[in-house]
Design a protein around this motif. Structure first.
Motif, PDB file in Angstrom:
ATOM      1  N   TYR A 107     -13.371  15.929   4.972  1.00 22.28           N
ATOM      2  CA  TYR A 107     -12.399  15.827   6.194  1.00 22.28           C
ATOM      3  C   TYR A 107     -11.278  16.919   5.876  1.00 22.28           C
ATOM      4  O   TYR A 107     -10.250  16.581   5.488  1.00 22.28           O
ATOM      5  N   SER A 112       0.805  -1.357  -0.050  1.00 20.49           N
ATOM      6  CA  SER A 112       0.039   0.055   0.174  1.00 20.49           C
ATOM      7  C   SER A 112       0.960   1.252  -0.154  1.00 20.49           C
ATOM      8  O   SER A 112       1.885   1.338   0.684  1.00 20.49           O
ATOM      9  N   HIS A 123     -14.159   4.613   2.643  1.00 22.00           N
ATOM     10  CA  HIS A 123     -13.454   5.405   1.555  1.00 22.00           C
ATOM     11  C   HIS A 123     -14.671   6.373   0.974  1.00 22.00           C
ATOM     12  O   HIS A 123     -15.624   6.217   0.907  1.00 22.00           O
ATOM     13  N   LEU A 124     -13.732   7.567   0.625  1.00 23.28           N
ATOM     14  CA  LEU A 124     -14.437   8.633  -0.216  1.00 23.28           C
ATOM     15  C   LEU A 124     -15.450   8.197  -1.314  1.00 23.28           C
ATOM     16  O   LEU A 124     -16.598   8.775  -0.960  1.00 23.28           O
ATOM     17  N   ASP A 140      -4.050  11.861   7.885  1.00 27.71           N
ATOM     18  CA  ASP A 140      -4.329  12.141   6.281  1.00 27.71           C
ATOM     19  C   ASP A 140      -3.151  12.886   5.616  1.00 27.71           C
ATOM     20  O   ASP A 140      -3.242  14.138   5.820  1.00 27.71           O
ATOM     21  N   GLU A 174     -19.260  14.152   4.757  1.00 29.70           N
ATOM     22  CA  GLU A 174     -18.341  15.101   5.460  1.00 29.70           C
ATOM     23  C   GLU A 174     -16.985  15.140   4.829  1.00 29.70           C
ATOM     24  O   GLU A 174     -16.297  14.165   4.150  1.00 29.70           O
ATOM     25  N   ARG A 219      -9.072  14.700   9.128  1.00 28.72           N
ATOM     26  CA  ARG A 219      -9.106  13.296   9.938  1.00 28.72           C
ATOM     27  C   ARG A 219      -7.757  12.857  10.161  1.00 28.72           C
ATOM     28  O   ARG A 219      -6.928  13.348   9.325  1.00 28.72           O
ATOM     29  N   ARG A 261      -5.729  12.647  -4.207  1.00 31.79           N
ATOM     30  CA  ARG A 261      -5.133  11.145  -3.892  1.00 31.79           C
ATOM     31  C   ARG A 261      -5.286  10.827  -5.535  1.00 31.79           C
ATOM     32  O   ARG A 261      -5.985  11.111  -6.320  1.00 31.79           O
ATOM     33  N   ASN A 318      -5.039   4.745  -4.407  1.00 31.71           N
ATOM     34  CA  ASN A 318      -6.456   4.722  -3.845  1.00 31.71           C
ATOM     35  C   ASN A 318      -7.292   3.866  -4.958  1.00 31.71           C
ATOM     36  O   ASN A 318      -7.622   4.425  -5.919  1.00 31.71           O
TER      37      ASN A 318
HETATM   38  N1  UFG Z   1     -12.533  11.593   2.719  1.00 31.81           N
HETATM   39  C1  UFG Z   1     -13.566  12.624   2.946  1.00 31.81           C
HETATM   40  N2  UFG Z   1     -14.651  12.019   3.533  1.00 31.81           N
HETATM   41  C2  UFG Z   1     -15.020  10.728   3.641  1.00 31.81           C
HETATM   42  C3  UFG Z   1     -13.977   9.978   3.443  1.00 31.81           C
HETATM   43  C4  UFG Z   1     -12.761  10.343   3.019  1.00 31.81           C
HETATM   44  O1  UFG Z   1     -13.206  13.783   3.016  1.00 31.81           O
HETATM   45  O2  UFG Z   1     -16.328  10.541   4.222  1.00 31.81           O
HETATM   46  C5  UFG Z   1     -11.374  11.971   2.506  1.00 31.81           C
HETATM   47  C6  UFG Z   1     -10.062  11.621   3.399  1.00 31.81           C
HETATM   48  O3  UFG Z   1      -9.839  12.416   4.477  1.00 31.81           O
HETATM   49  C7  UFG Z   1      -8.895  11.496   2.205  1.00 31.81           C
HETATM   50  C8  UFG Z   1      -9.623  11.258   1.137  1.00 31.81           C
HETATM   51  O4  UFG Z   1     -10.937  11.548   1.084  1.00 31.81           O
HETATM   52  O5  UFG Z   1      -8.491  12.909   2.174  1.00 31.81           O
HETATM   53  C9  UFG Z   1      -9.412   9.889   0.563  1.00 31.81           C
HETATM   54  O6  UFG Z   1      -9.578   9.027   1.714  1.00 31.81           O
HETATM   55  P1  UFG Z   1      -9.937   7.378   1.620  1.00 31.81           P
HETATM   56  O7  UFG Z   1     -10.582   6.845   2.973  1.00 31.81           O
HETATM   57  O8  UFG Z   1     -11.013   7.299   0.559  1.00 31.81           O
HETATM   58  O9  UFG Z   1      -8.779   6.817   1.375  1.00 31.81           O
HETATM   59  P2  UFG Z   1      -7.245   7.227   2.076  1.00 31.81           P
HETATM   60  O10 UFG Z   1      -6.351   7.778   1.180  1.00 31.81           O
HETATM   61  O11 UFG Z   1      -7.425   7.452   3.286  1.00 31.81           O
HETATM   62  O12 UFG Z   1      -6.697   5.445   2.065  1.00 31.81           O
HETATM   63  C10 UFG Z   1      -6.679   4.654   0.966  1.00 31.81           C
HETATM   64  C11 UFG Z   1      -6.623   3.405   1.771  1.00 31.81           C
HETATM   65  C12 UFG Z   1      -5.709   3.067   2.609  1.00 31.81           C
HETATM   66  C13 UFG Z   1      -4.279   3.350   1.750  1.00 31.81           C
HETATM   67  C14 UFG Z   1      -4.175   4.635   1.220  1.00 31.81           C
HETATM   68  C15 UFG Z   1      -2.919   4.564   0.524  1.00 31.81           C
HETATM   69  O13 UFG Z   1      -7.947   3.061   2.384  1.00 31.81           O
HETATM   70  O14 UFG Z   1      -5.752   1.642   2.823  1.00 31.81           O
HETATM   71  O15 UFG Z   1      -5.494   4.804   0.360  1.00 31.81           O
HETATM   72  O16 UFG Z   1      -3.104   5.574  -0.528  1.00 31.81           O
HETATM   73  F1  UFG Z   1      -3.459   3.125   2.721  1.00 31.81           F
END
Ligand code: UFG
Length: 330
Positions: A209, A117, A190-191, A286, A207, A283, A222, A171
């Motif tokens: 974040y 990852s 996930h977003l 991040d 929301e 969050r 991302r 992502n």
């Molecule tokens: N976000 C929001 N609102 C939400 C969900 C997410 O604003 O309801 C934002 C997060 O704060 C972040 C972005 O959208 O800035 C992406 O968030 P995700 O949760 O979709 O994904 P992440 O980037 O946090 O994490 C993902 C995988 C991880 C991996 C990572 C590596 O879930 O397992 O990508 O890039 F490690």
């Protein structure tokens, strides 16, 4: 045709890889405890319902199936949960991977493909991130992936008969364009998935974040990659290993990113639905930007992504989301 043992083949990414392996004539066996995966998601080959902690069943499977390669997807993946319950993550992601590697060693299986990852990088110093950036995870989930990568490196250095490819996913999103499988986890963190569930009316509001990040619109950026392009990367990594390729590590991303606000606008456009979006606190953990330097996988493995199109990614996820409830009742 080669025989491939796929752990976690009933889960989101694993099931897409099983589909592609099956379509390409590989003999596939899925090993999955069905804690978050589904029987219906395994479109090719048999499914063994078992846990990687169960060494006896694992040994039996190696003895009988005699795989040529192992693809290892089975893992716990929820970052906030890993912060609350690190032992679960170290046991499932590290200890169980050691069980799997020991079984490979005992039965002389040489080729291993690992689901890593971008979380191994933590908050990167340079964007796009290349594979030789330092591993600096900022949560237990990322630590477990970095730990397994180090184990793999040491194991490959210790002997001639073990080679691996570690794929560092950015992502992953979207679903099988034929609509047979897709994301079906009990929790949606996930977003893109959350935004689609809000568009559907299953969640009241989305929301965002944090809107004060050092990015053009203040929201995090991302590198969203279609799950079928990730699946394709596994197939070429497998061919590379079976052809005698050296152990290596590759980023899997498109090399460009979208902000949270851009994703939300695209979800509105693709679904044709208006929904409630509110600005919320950041969050924890991040990074502002996570974008892959993908030149290595393109050059060395000739990976050619097909679905580098955010609207298409969201469209396939939306089509799937609208089928999911029925599937879960099957
Ligand atoms: N976000 C929001 N609102 C939400 C969900 C997410 O604003 O309801 C934002 C997060 O704060 C972040 C972005 O959208 O800035 C992406 O968030 P995700 O949760 O979709 O994904 P992440 O980037 O946090 O994490 C993902 C995988 C991880 C991996 C990572 C590596 O879930 O397992 O990508 O890039 F490690």
């Amino acid at each position: 045709m080669a025989k491939i043992l796929v752990t976690g083949g009933a889960g989101y990414i694993g099931s897409h890889v099983v589909k592609l392996l099956g379509e390409n004539g590989y003999e596939v066996l899925t090993y999955d405890n069905l804690s978050t995966g589904h029987k219906w998601a395994v479109l090719y080959g048999d499914l063994i319902k078992a846990d990687l902690a169960d060494k006896e069943t694992l040994r039996k499977v190696f003895k009988e199936f005699k795989p040529d390669a192992v693809m290892h997807f089975a893992a716990s993946i929820v970052v906030p949960e890993s912060v609350k319950n690190p032992l679960k993550y170290y046991r499932n992601n590290v200890v169980n991977t050691i069980n799997l590697l020991e079984a490979m060693e005992e039965f002389g299986v040489k080729n291993f493909i690992f689901s890593s990852s971008a979380a191994v990088y933590g908050i990167p110093e340079k964007i796009p991130i290349s594979e030789n950036a330092p591993l600096n995870p900022i949560n237990p989930y990322g630590e477990t992936k970095a730990t397994v990568e180090r184990i793999l490196r040491d194991l490959a250095n210790s002997r001639d008969n073990f080679r691996y490819v570690s794929l560092r996913y950015f992502n992953v999103a979207g679903a099988d364009p034929e609509g047979k499988i897709g994301f079906a986890y009990p929790e949606a963190t996930h977003l893109i998935i959350r935004a689609l569930k809000v568009a559907k009316g299953e969640i009241e509001k989305l929301e965002i974040y944090g809107t004060d990040y050092p990015t053009p619109d203040g929201t995090c950026i991302r590198d969203y990659i279609h799950v079928m392009d990730i699946a394709e990367a596994h197939l070429i990594a497998l061919e590379y290993l079976l052809d005698g390729g050296e152990s290596d590590v590759f980023n899997c991303g498109y090399g460009h990113g979208f902000s949270v606000k851009e994703v939300v606008e695209t979800v509105k456009k693709v679904t044709g639905r208006k929904f409630k979006v509110i600005e919320a606190e950041r969050r924890p953990g991040d990074p502002p930007f996570l974008v892959a330097d993908n030149s290595k996988i393109k050059e060395k493995l000739q990976w050619k992504p097909k679905y580098d199109d955010l609207e298409f990614i969201i469209k396939t996820a939306w089509d799937w989301e609208n089928k999911l409830k029925k599937k879960l009742l099957d």
